[in-house]
Design an enzyme around this catalytic site. Structure first.
Site, mmCIF file in Angstrom:
data_model
loop_
_atom_site.group_PDB
_atom_site.id
_atom_site.type_symbol
_atom_site.label_atom_id
_atom_site.label_comp_id
_atom_site.label_asym_id
_atom_site.label_seq_id
_atom_site.Cartn_x
_atom_site.Cartn_y
_atom_site.Cartn_z
ATOM 1 N N ASP A 66 -21.773 -54.812 -40.535
ATOM 2 C CA ASP A 66 -21.156 -53.529 -40.214
ATOM 3 C C ASP A 66 -19.921 -53.746 -39.339
ATOM 4 O O ASP A 66 -19.314 -54.810 -39.368
ATOM 5 C CB ASP A 66 -22.189 -52.642 -39.505
ATOM 6 N N HIS A 281 -20.321 -47.149 -35.260
ATOM 7 C CA HIS A 281 -21.000 -47.074 -36.552
ATOM 8 C C HIS A 281 -22.161 -48.057 -36.642
ATOM 9 O O HIS A 281 -23.305 -47.686 -36.957
ATOM 10 C CB HIS A 281 -19.973 -47.345 -37.666
ATOM 11 N N SER A 450 -24.258 -43.792 -44.796
ATOM 12 C CA SER A 450 -24.345 -44.894 -43.832
ATOM 13 C C SER A 450 -25.569 -44.764 -42.945
ATOM 14 O O SER A 450 -26.051 -45.756 -42.395
ATOM 15 C CB SER A 450 -23.092 -44.928 -42.940
#
Length: 536
Positions: A66, A281, A450
């Site tokens: 990621d 994220h 996600s």
């Protein structure tokens, strides 16, 4: 993956998130049970209570490939993978794996002095490459052997110009909207006005009336502060990134890394900073998978006995295929049994190198879990990389692609933004207003496939932890066979326009399995595989 959708307002061009609103979204809803809690989670808590209580499990490493993971987050620090063969900070490659001081993982988009934050889209890079090749080419003089590539270049260049124009238009619209809202709030005299404050305000100008009309439904959903930060500020940030970095053909940060970007066999580059400059994220993804279930802080991850390995390969922009391939190989070679990949893109420069890395992972019995994407597109038809389309059945048997679902078992079950595909998306999982970890030991609700992908990666890690003799292919098979089948239609908009026509389709048309993953069902089914596979 864009969560913003442009629409026309009386103020100009602006945008509001396309993510479905969930009133007072319940923390941990993704782990709840539809029958018991009336919320369409994956029944994780029910599984712990009824199936796993008193059972032993083994540690399983789940790699988060990621944009970065905050290793010292209060809810993650106990469950971070630590490379026991490496001595921290001594500047040596103690375990001889080619990566110096890789304590929590590795960063393939970093260099000796810093790490990449913003990157271009793959589309931008392809146009930059081909405009050099076709600098003096026209329709009249293009060589016969180059015609196919020439036409592709022209289409890509046109697409880039269109996207850049939209980004600039969106940025102008957001800035205009922000200015109007700021002036409106100043007249009210409170920095964070309540719904009643906005209702009671008497507009003296036409612009004030329009702003009031925009704010009322938004503040009714949450609060002015949430709307301003999550929509206006983030909207400006998003379109700024698009215009200045992602779609800017003159921007190229790759020199930071210092590798030969054309050498696809090069593996030993990067640095050991798994957090990087923006770990929002990846940290959120990591928490969904395995946030500490024992510390009475924050949230509960899906899996209770996995370790998170941070492998940084995704910038704020499109990931490069070389970095993705190397991140997969690194995770595999250092013991990961599940790899979460909450990324994807519409173009691919070197998809073969990614495909080969995936085949390598499968050969080592590793399960790959990927987010389907957030464009509300049918990826059976639209391009989305990586994908199943040119891989063998063996690879596909150990790779699962995940769409996003919401909390209600009705026509809104498919998240409005989620990609779908009868052959390319395998399952759906919760991905709307998921509360999880973010940097500085904080927590936030985020939307996206996600977020759905790590729900499934966490489930895969949970199964492999309690049933360690199961293969990656068996774990995928169990997850697919144990879904809660959806026997009703769902609705989604046909385009991004604000009043776009909606279509109603059977949920079974959206993915291979036709359902939402379920931890309780999966663990019950896992217990029947081979009899002796369960940890006692």
């Amino acid at each position: 993956m864009n969560k913003f959708r442009i629409f026309k307002t009386l103020l100009g061009v602006a945008a509001i998130s396309a993510a479905p609103f969930v009133a007072n979204a319940q923390k941990n809803w993704q782990n709840l049970d539809l029958k018991t809690d009336t919320i369409f989670g994956i029944s994780t808590e029910k599984a712990y209570k009824e199936l796993l209580k008193g059972k032993k499990s083994t540690k399983v490493i789940v790699a988060v490939n990621d944009g970065g993971v905050e290793a010292n987050h209060e809810d993650l620090k106990r469950i971070m993978w630590v490379n026991a063969k490496e001595i921290a900070g001594n500047g040596k490659d103690d375990d001889k794996n080619g990566y110096i001081d890789d304590i929590y993982g590795w960063n393939f988009i970093g260099g000796p002095k810093e790490s990449i934050n913003f990157e271009t889209l793959e589309l931008t890079r392809l146009v930059r490459r081909d405009q050099v090749r076709f600098a003096s080419t026209t329709d009249a003089n293009v060589a016969e052997k180059d015609k196919k590539d020439w036409e592709a270049f022209k289409a890509e260049r046109s697409k880039l110009e269109q996207k850049l124009a939209e980004a600039k238009e969106g940025l102008a619209g957001y800035n205009g909207l922000k200015g109007a809202i700021d002036a409106f709030v100043k007249k009210i005299g409170k920095p964070n006005p309540t719904l009643e404050d906005v209702k009671n305000f008497k507009p003296t100008t036409e612009i004030d009336g329009r702003v009031q009309g925009i704010l009322l439904p938004e503040i009714e959903k949450s609060s002015f502060e949430d709307f301003y930060e999550n929509q206006i500020v983030e909207g400006i940030d998003y379109y700024t990134r698009q215009a200045e970095y992602n779609l800017n053909i003159d921007y190229d940060p790759r020199s930071i890394v210092g590798d030969d970007q054309n050498n696809l066999t090069e593996k030993f580059y990067g640095n050991n900073d798994v957090e990087g400059p923006d770990a929002m994220h990846g940290t959120h993804v990591a928490g969904i998978i395995a946030a500490d279930r024992t510390n009475k802080l924050g949230i509960n991850g899906v899996a209770d006995n996995v370790l998170i390995m941070g492998v940084r390969c995704t910038p704020n922009g499109d990931e490069r295929d070389k970095d993705v391939a190397n991140s997969i190989r690194y995770a595999v070679d250092n013991g990961a049994k599940v790899i979460n990949m909450s990324f994807g893109k519409a173009y691919s420069w070197n998809k073969e190198v990614v495909n080969e890395a995936m085949k390598y992972a499968v050969s080592k019995d590793v399960l790959l879990v990927q987010a389907a994407g957030n464009e509300n597109e049918n990826i059976d038809v639209e391009k989305n990389f990586p994908n199943h389309k040119d891989l063998d059945e063996k690879t596909i048997a150990s790779w699962i692609t995940v769409g996003a679902s919401g909390p209600k078992d009705d026509e809104t079950l498919k998240a409005s933004f989620s990609n779908y595909g009868k052959t390319q998306v395998d399952v759906f999982a919760p991905g709307v207003q998921i509360n999880s970890t973010i940097p500085d030991s904080k927590y936030k609700n985020l939307d996206g496939t996600s977020m759905a992908s790590p729900v499934v990666a966490g489930l895969a890690g949970l199964i492999r932890s309690y049933y360690p003799k199961l293969t990656a292919a068996q774990v995928k098979e169990i997850i697919m066979k144990s879904v809660v089948k959806i026997n009703h239609n769902v609705e989604y908009a046909k385009s991004e326009e604000p009043n776009a026509e909606k279509v109603s389709v059977p949920f079974s048309d959206l993915c291979v399995s036709g359902g939402i993953v379920n931890a309780y069902n999966a663990l019950k089914l896992a217990a029947t595989y081979g009899g002796k596979t369960a940890a006692k």
